[in-house]
Write a protein that holds these residues in place. Structure first.
Motif, PDB file in Angstrom:
ATOM      1  N   UNK A  44       0.788  -1.231   0.000  1.00 13.93           N
ATOM      2  CA  UNK A  44       0.000   0.000   0.000  1.00 13.93           C
ATOM      3  C   UNK A  44       0.820   1.282   0.000  1.00 13.93           C
ATOM      4  N   UNK A  45       1.944   1.320   0.690  1.00 15.28           N
ATOM      5  CA  UNK A  45       2.732   2.549   0.725  1.00 15.28           C
ATOM      6  C   UNK A  45       3.617   2.704  -0.510  1.00 15.28           C
ATOM      7  N   UNK A  46       3.756   1.661  -1.296  1.00 15.67           N
ATOM      8  CA  UNK A  46       4.532   1.727  -2.528  1.00 15.67           C
ATOM      9  C   UNK A  46       3.669   1.903  -3.761  1.00 15.67           C
ATOM     10  N   UNK A  47       2.368   1.965  -3.562  1.00 16.86           N
ATOM     11  CA  UNK A  47       1.431   2.125  -4.671  1.00 16.86           C
ATOM     12  C   UNK A  47       1.054   3.602  -4.781  1.00 16.86           C
ATOM     13  N   UNK A  48       1.056   4.110  -5.991  1.00 16.44           N
ATOM     14  CA  UNK A  48       0.569   5.460  -6.240  1.00 16.44           C
ATOM     15  C   UNK A  48      -0.936   5.330  -6.483  1.00 16.44           C
ATOM     16  N   UNK A  49      -1.721   5.476  -5.433  1.00 14.65           N
ATOM     17  CA  UNK A  49      -3.155   5.220  -5.500  1.00 14.65           C
ATOM     18  C   UNK A  49      -3.864   6.153  -6.479  1.00 14.65           C
ATOM     19  N   UNK A  50      -3.463   7.404  -6.501  1.00 12.34           N
ATOM     20  CA  UNK A  50      -4.100   8.361  -7.410  1.00 12.34           C
ATOM     21  C   UNK A  50      -3.623   8.163  -8.846  1.00 12.34           C
ATOM     22  N   UNK A  51      -2.334   7.905  -9.038  1.00 13.26           N
ATOM     23  CA  UNK A  51      -1.781   7.822 -10.377  1.00 13.26           C
ATOM     24  C   UNK A  51      -1.826   6.448 -11.020  1.00 13.26           C
ATOM     25  N   UNK A  52      -1.840   5.367 -10.199  1.00 20.30           N
ATOM     26  CA  UNK A  52      -1.855   4.013 -10.745  1.00 20.30           C
ATOM     27  C   UNK A  52      -3.213   3.332 -10.597  1.00 20.30           C
ATOM     28  N   UNK A  53      -3.808   3.430  -9.434  1.00 17.59           N
ATOM     29  CA  UNK A  53      -5.058   2.706  -9.152  1.00 17.59           C
ATOM     30  C   UNK A  53      -6.273   3.430  -9.735  1.00 17.59           C
ATOM     31  N   UNK A  54      -6.403   4.698  -9.412  1.00 17.40           N
ATOM     32  CA  UNK A  54      -7.593   5.454  -9.804  1.00 17.40           C
ATOM     33  C   UNK A  54      -7.847   5.435 -11.315  1.00 17.40           C
ATOM     34  N   UNK A  55      -6.841   5.621 -12.179  1.00 21.00           N
ATOM     35  CA  UNK A  55      -7.118   5.600 -13.625  1.00 21.00           C
ATOM     36  C   UNK A  55      -7.655   4.264 -14.142  1.00 21.00           C
ATOM     37  N   UNK A  56      -7.457   3.174 -13.414  1.00 20.11           N
ATOM     38  CA  UNK A  56      -7.961   1.873 -13.834  1.00 20.11           C
ATOM     39  C   UNK A  56      -9.365   1.569 -13.354  1.00 20.11           C
ATOM     40  N   UNK A  67      -9.380  16.037  -4.402  1.00 15.23           N
ATOM     41  CA  UNK A  67      -8.198  16.017  -3.560  1.00 15.23           C
ATOM     42  C   UNK A  67      -8.365  14.876  -2.572  1.00 15.23           C
ATOM     43  N   UNK A  68      -7.292  14.242  -2.204  1.00 16.90           N
ATOM     44  CA  UNK A  68      -7.360  13.141  -1.246  1.00 16.90           C
ATOM     45  C   UNK A  68      -7.885  11.848  -1.817  1.00 16.90           C
ATOM     46  N   UNK A  69      -7.900  11.706  -3.151  1.00 19.89           N
ATOM     47  CA  UNK A  69      -8.446  10.494  -3.758  1.00 19.89           C
ATOM     48  C   UNK A  69      -7.614   9.273  -3.360  1.00 19.89           C
ATOM     49  N   UNK A  70      -6.304   9.422  -3.261  1.00 18.84           N
ATOM     50  CA  UNK A  70      -5.452   8.298  -2.873  1.00 18.84           C
ATOM     51  C   UNK A  70      -5.789   7.787  -1.492  1.00 18.84           C
ATOM     52  N   UNK A  71      -5.951   8.693  -0.551  1.00 17.55           N
ATOM     53  CA  UNK A  71      -6.309   8.288   0.811  1.00 17.55           C
ATOM     54  C   UNK A  71      -7.698   7.669   0.866  1.00 17.55           C
ATOM     55  N   UNK A  72      -8.620   8.197   0.084  1.00 21.39           N
ATOM     56  CA  UNK A  72      -9.970   7.620   0.042  1.00 21.39           C
ATOM     57  C   UNK A  72      -9.934   6.196  -0.482  1.00 21.39           C
ATOM     58  N   UNK A  73      -9.174   5.963  -1.554  1.00 26.48           N
ATOM     59  CA  UNK A  73      -9.087   4.625  -2.124  1.00 26.48           C
ATOM     60  C   UNK A  73      -8.462   3.646  -1.142  1.00 26.48           C
ATOM     61  N   UNK A  74      -7.412   4.075  -0.478  1.00 28.24           N
ATOM     62  CA  UNK A  74      -6.743   3.213   0.498  1.00 28.24           C
ATOM     63  C   UNK A  74      -7.699   2.866   1.647  1.00 28.24           C
ATOM     64  N   UNK A  75      -8.443   3.851   2.110  1.00 29.56           N
ATOM     65  CA  UNK A  75      -9.408   3.639   3.197  1.00 29.56           C
ATOM     66  C   UNK A  75     -10.520   2.680   2.773  1.00 29.56           C
TER      67      UNK A  75
END
Length: 107
Positions: A44-56, A67-75
């Motif tokens: 989880x800390x090595x994943x770019x949640x906004x740049x890698x996960x969200x676009x998929x 704003x905060x999309x990465x933290x929202x996805x992780x949560x």
């Protein structure tokens, strides 16, 4: 399909996640698929949640201004999908390192 069936069995309509992201219902399948492809929640800390996960995900739009999309996805992943991932370790891709992109799952 396996994920969908498991989620439906674990939640009834009243308790199924009603999370919304970028004005759309949270794409749990897309979120799960993208995270396990990058080594799972353990990375989880090595994943770019906004740049890698969200676009998929189906929730993504190129012009979003969240704003905060990465933290929202992780949560959301921790709340709704991590227990499923732990029960289905065969889904997790360990061939690719989430940090460097190299093989064997570690740098």
């Amino acid at each position: 399909l396996k994920l969908h069936i498991a989620l439906v069995k674990n939640y009834c309509r009243d308790t199924f996640p009603d999370a919304v992201l970028n004005l759309r219902k949270l794409d749990l399948f897309g979120l799960y698929k993208e995270v396990v492809a990058r080594g799972g929640y353990a990375m989880r800390n090595g994943i770019n949640w906004k740049g890698q996960i969200f676009p998929g995900m189906k929730n993504f739009t190129a012009k979003h201004n969240m704003t905060g999309v990465g933290n929202s996805l992780k949560k959301h992943y921790a709340a709704f999908l991590f227990a499923y991932e732990r029960a289905h370790q065969e889904d997790v891709e360990l061939e690719i390192c989430g940090y460097c992109g190299g093989g064997e799952g570690v740098c």
